[in-house]
Scaffold this motif. Structure first.
Motif, PDB file in Angstrom:
ATOM      1  N   VAL A 148     -27.650   2.608   2.961  1.00 58.06           N
ATOM      2  CA  VAL A 148     -26.633   3.058   2.210  1.00 58.06           C
ATOM      3  C   VAL A 148     -27.542   3.524   1.001  1.00 58.06           C
ATOM      4  N   ILE A 149     -27.892   4.689   0.608  1.00 59.54           N
ATOM      5  CA  ILE A 149     -28.476   5.080  -0.583  1.00 59.54           C
ATOM      6  C   ILE A 149     -27.498   5.340  -1.600  1.00 59.54           C
TER       7      ILE A 149
ATOM      8  N   TYR B 127     -30.213   7.885  -4.819  1.00 61.06           N
ATOM      9  CA  TYR B 127     -30.197   9.231  -4.226  1.00 61.06           C
ATOM     10  C   TYR B 127     -30.525  10.521  -5.237  1.00 61.06           C
ATOM     11  N   ALA B 128     -30.301  10.152  -6.477  1.00 59.62           N
ATOM     12  CA  ALA B 128     -30.689  10.947  -7.600  1.00 59.62           C
ATOM     13  C   ALA B 128     -32.298  11.084  -7.832  1.00 59.62           C
ATOM     14  N   ILE B 129     -33.088  10.046  -7.441  1.00 63.39           N
ATOM     15  CA  ILE B 129     -34.348   9.974  -7.507  1.00 63.39           C
ATOM     16  C   ILE B 129     -34.655  10.857  -6.327  1.00 63.39           C
ATOM     17  N   TRP B 130     -34.045  10.539  -5.366  1.00 64.20           N
ATOM     18  CA  TRP B 130     -34.803  11.289  -3.936  1.00 64.20           C
ATOM     19  C   TRP B 130     -34.436  12.800  -4.249  1.00 64.20           C
ATOM     20  N   GLU B 131     -33.215  13.078  -4.643  1.00 65.03           N
ATOM     21  CA  GLU B 131     -33.256  14.663  -4.964  1.00 65.03           C
ATOM     22  C   GLU B 131     -34.258  15.300  -5.827  1.00 65.03           C
TER      23      GLU B 131
ATOM     24  N   ILE C  22     -39.581   6.214  -2.357  1.00 63.89           N
ATOM     25  CA  ILE C  22     -38.860   5.680  -3.467  1.00 63.89           C
ATOM     26  C   ILE C  22     -39.273   4.171  -3.655  1.00 63.89           C
ATOM     27  N   GLY C  23     -39.449   3.629  -2.230  1.00 60.41           N
ATOM     28  CA  GLY C  23     -40.104   2.192  -2.225  1.00 60.41           C
ATOM     29  C   GLY C  23     -41.472   2.112  -3.036  1.00 60.41           C
ATOM     30  N   ALA C  24     -42.288   3.259  -3.087  1.00 60.93           N
ATOM     31  CA  ALA C  24     -43.493   3.371  -3.751  1.00 60.93           C
ATOM     32  C   ALA C  24     -43.437   3.310  -5.059  1.00 60.93           C
TER      33      ALA C  24
ATOM     34  N   LEU D 134     -39.435   4.374 -14.415  1.00 62.20           N
ATOM     35  CA  LEU D 134     -39.399   5.811 -13.845  1.00 62.20           C
ATOM     36  C   LEU D 134     -40.251   6.693 -14.479  1.00 62.20           C
ATOM     37  N   PRO D 135     -41.037   7.461 -13.952  1.00 62.69           N
ATOM     38  CA  PRO D 135     -41.711   8.520 -14.517  1.00 62.69           C
ATOM     39  C   PRO D 135     -40.566   9.416 -15.032  1.00 62.69           C
ATOM     40  N   PRO D 136     -40.644  10.198 -16.242  1.00 63.75           N
ATOM     41  CA  PRO D 136     -39.450  11.075 -16.570  1.00 63.75           C
ATOM     42  C   PRO D 136     -38.949  12.126 -15.674  1.00 63.75           C
ATOM     43  N   ALA D 137     -40.088  12.613 -15.061  1.00 65.12           N
ATOM     44  CA  ALA D 137     -39.991  13.576 -14.086  1.00 65.12           C
ATOM     45  C   ALA D 137     -38.926  13.298 -12.974  1.00 65.12           C
ATOM     46  N   LEU D 138     -38.985  12.044 -12.578  1.00 65.17           N
ATOM     47  CA  LEU D 138     -38.052  11.567 -11.617  1.00 65.17           C
ATOM     48  C   LEU D 138     -36.853  10.857 -11.945  1.00 65.17           C
ATOM     49  N   ALA D 139     -36.709  10.492 -13.455  1.00 67.43           N
ATOM     50  CA  ALA D 139     -35.593   9.645 -13.636  1.00 67.43           C
ATOM     51  C   ALA D 139     -34.359  10.800 -13.747  1.00 67.43           C
ATOM     52  N   PRO D 140     -33.141  10.325 -13.031  1.00 67.69           N
ATOM     53  CA  PRO D 140     -31.974  10.879 -13.347  1.00 67.69           C
ATOM     54  C   PRO D 140     -31.534  11.148 -14.465  1.00 67.69           C
ATOM     55  N   ILE D 141     -31.782  10.159 -15.398  1.00 59.43           N
ATOM     56  CA  ILE D 141     -31.445  10.068 -17.009  1.00 59.43           C
ATOM     57  C   ILE D 141     -32.838   9.866 -17.516  1.00 59.43           C
TER      58      ILE D 141
END
Length: 490
Positions: free
Chosen positions: A51-52, A57-61, A280-282, A295-302
């Motif tokens: 279950v993501i 999931y926001a990171i995945w998006e 995401i595991g990486a 998180l690198p800012p480019a992938l951070a949901p916030i």
RNA sequence: CGGGAAGUAGCGCAGCUUGGUUAGCGCGCCUGCUUUGGGAGCAGGAGGUCGCGGGUUCAAAUCCCGCCUUCCCGACCA
């Protein structure tokens, strides 16, 4: 912390009780705790399923959009093929079925009745996609045919781990057909470099080594597999994405033929390529620290949390104003005004989740017209005038990605050793990457390493290890000069 | 799938060896008050088919058998 013109009035590093098992103490346990505590994912009710959660999931998006943009820039169009595949399709390519049959989920019943022919839940879609390619390709004018799909796939994994190896996972799979082997070769490498390497290094900020897989490690049904290999925080390798040249294997199995300019009937040359939620595991394992995710800012949901230390009308209005200014500056902002929860808990939670920057606003600093800016990846604090805060947040955010990348690269270099014999490789790869000439290693050496739970992650041309594998390299047979990257892996 | 460990409240655990009143503890959760600058304190409260199924027994969390799931180490993979 970036150097700033008017230096912060005060700087300090955060000191808090350990939120997690430390990475050095027990890396796998640390990983699981981060996944749980950062609310990224949980196990599903069926073994190996996942279950993501919204944060994961926001990171995945964000990863998806970064990849999708680049895939489309390479001229590829998105499409969708069915989840169910007739079992007979899998058998049409001998190596492919041999490679995948042990991990297939097979549906034998539907609508309350036994199916005449069982259907397989796709483990990958080469077979269905290519059965349609056979209908769509008639002429050299139909080529290249460049298709991608975002989908879930199922592989009945024996030892599942969240994000790294789940029985069902989300990914993109690209499938292409070309008129010539050279075109297919160039396209496989174009995806590898322009889509995968670029997203991994520029967006996820994880350094990767690229190269060719050995025959032993190659994708079932491919003639060549190219890979991106990252080093995780414990020195193990993770295969982060692969791009395959399929030769004419599937074209012959599914009858993808076209009439060439010269009027001859020829089989198409193909590629396929994919990256998954494993990324995401990486991200967790390459950048995470003992306080959680980074998180690198480019992938951070916030990107930035504006945190009210305690509530008061002054604090609240200052926080509202700052949050608006940051939003106007194009940042993704969350105002944390849950002052019924203690300051410490909220700080720890945002650090676990890896939000790159946090601005703390409380009455004490505010009385002096100041706020505290906390940088997650260095865990450093600085007190700045409130009118400078938005500017400083932008400056810090602008530097985070590059700093995470450099840190990961330095860690990889520190754990990478050049060796000249197989026993030396086995010793060095216990804690990182060992580089050994392929001519020295060979398939016998590869077998020997397997006994130590080690493998050749990729073969890279001698010389600059970090150089891209170039798609215009003519000499494809100079295997003696290749360097094998040996490691333990996930 | 092979080797090892474990499933008891949302999470982490004790109890099991030697069966016997109402199954405990910490965290979390709810309510109230006091708090809030690095995981708050006090008081009150809610929450359990003891993984599932079967067996032994007057009686099973506890003993026996089977299955499922999770974690670690291998083989397989994005």
């Amino acid at each position: 912390m970036l150097p700033t013109p008017d230096a912060p009035a005060a700087a300090a590093t955060v000191g808090a009780k350990a939120a997690l098992t430390s990475r050095s103490e027990d890396f796998p346990r640390w990983y699981q705790e981060v996944v749980a505590r950062a609310e990224l994912a949980e196990n599903g009710p069926v073994r190996g399923t996942m279950v993501i959660r919204p944060w994961g999931y926001a990171i995945w998006e964000r990863l998806q959009s970064a990849l999708d943009l680049r895939i489309k820039a390479a001229g590829v169009e998105n499409a969708y093929f069915p989840l169910f595949i007739p079992e007979s399709y899998l058998r049409l390519e001998a190596e492919h079925v041999e490679g995948f049959s042990p991990e297939l989920a097979v549906v034998t019943h539907g609508g309350g009745r036994r199916l005449e022919e069982p259907v397989v839940v796709r483990p990958t879609s080469e077979t269905v996609v290519n059965s349609y390619f056979a209908r769509w390709v008639q002429s050299h004018r139909d080529l290249p045919l460049l298709i991608n799909q975002w989908a879930n796939v199922v592989r009945w994994e024996l030892r599942p781990r969240l994000f790294l190896r789940t029985s069902e996972f989300l990914w993109q799979e690209g499938h292409t057909a070309h008129a010539t082997e050279t075109d297919a070769y160039a396209f496989a490498l174009r995806i590898l470099n322009d889509v995968y390497v670029e997203t991994m290094t520029e967006v996820a900020r994880i350094p990767v080594l690229t190269g060719e897989k050995t025959e032993r490690e190659r994708f079932a049904g491919a003639t060549r597999t190219w890979t991106c290999e990252g080093m995780m925080g414990d020195g193990k390798a993770l295969q982060m994405g692969t791009s395959h040249e399929l030769g004419q294997n599937f074209a012959r199995a599914f009858g993808i033929q076209f009439t060439s300019e010269e009027g001859r009937l020829e089989y198409a040359w193909q590629t396929s390529w994919g990256v998954s939620t494993r990324l995401i595991g990486a991200l967790i394992m390459a950048h995470g620290d003992d306080a959680g995710l980074r998180l690198p800012p480019a992938l951070a949901p916030i990107e930035v949390v504006v945190l009210l230390v305690r509530d008061s009308s002054d604090v609240r209005s200052a926080a509202d104003t700052l949050a608006s200014r940051l939003r106007d500056g194009g940042h993704r902002v969350r105002l944390d005004d849950r002052t019924d929860t203690s300051f410490g808990r909220r700080s720890v939670d945002w650090e676990l989740k890896g939000v790159p920057v946090r601005v703390e606003i409380g009455p004490r600093d505010l009385a002096d017209g100041k706020v505290t800016v906390v940088t997650r990846h260095t865990r450093s604090k600085a007190t700045v005038g409130i009118e400078r805060a938005a500017g400083m947040v932008s400056e810090v955010l602008a530097g985070v990605g590059e700093e995470l990348y450099r840190e990961a690269l330095a860690a990889r270099r520190a754990r990478t050793v050049e060796v000249s014999t197989v026993p030396e490789a086995a010793e060095a790869a216990a804690g990182g990457f060992a580089l050994l000439r392929w001519s020295e290693l060979g398939e016998q050496g590869e077998d020997a390493l397997a006994a130590h739970a080690m493998s050749v992650r990729c073969l890279h041309p001698a010389g600059d290890l970090e150089a891209a594998v170039r798609s215009d390299r003519e000499d494809r047979s100079d295997r003696a000069s290749l360097v094998a990257v040996v490691a333990r892996s996930y």
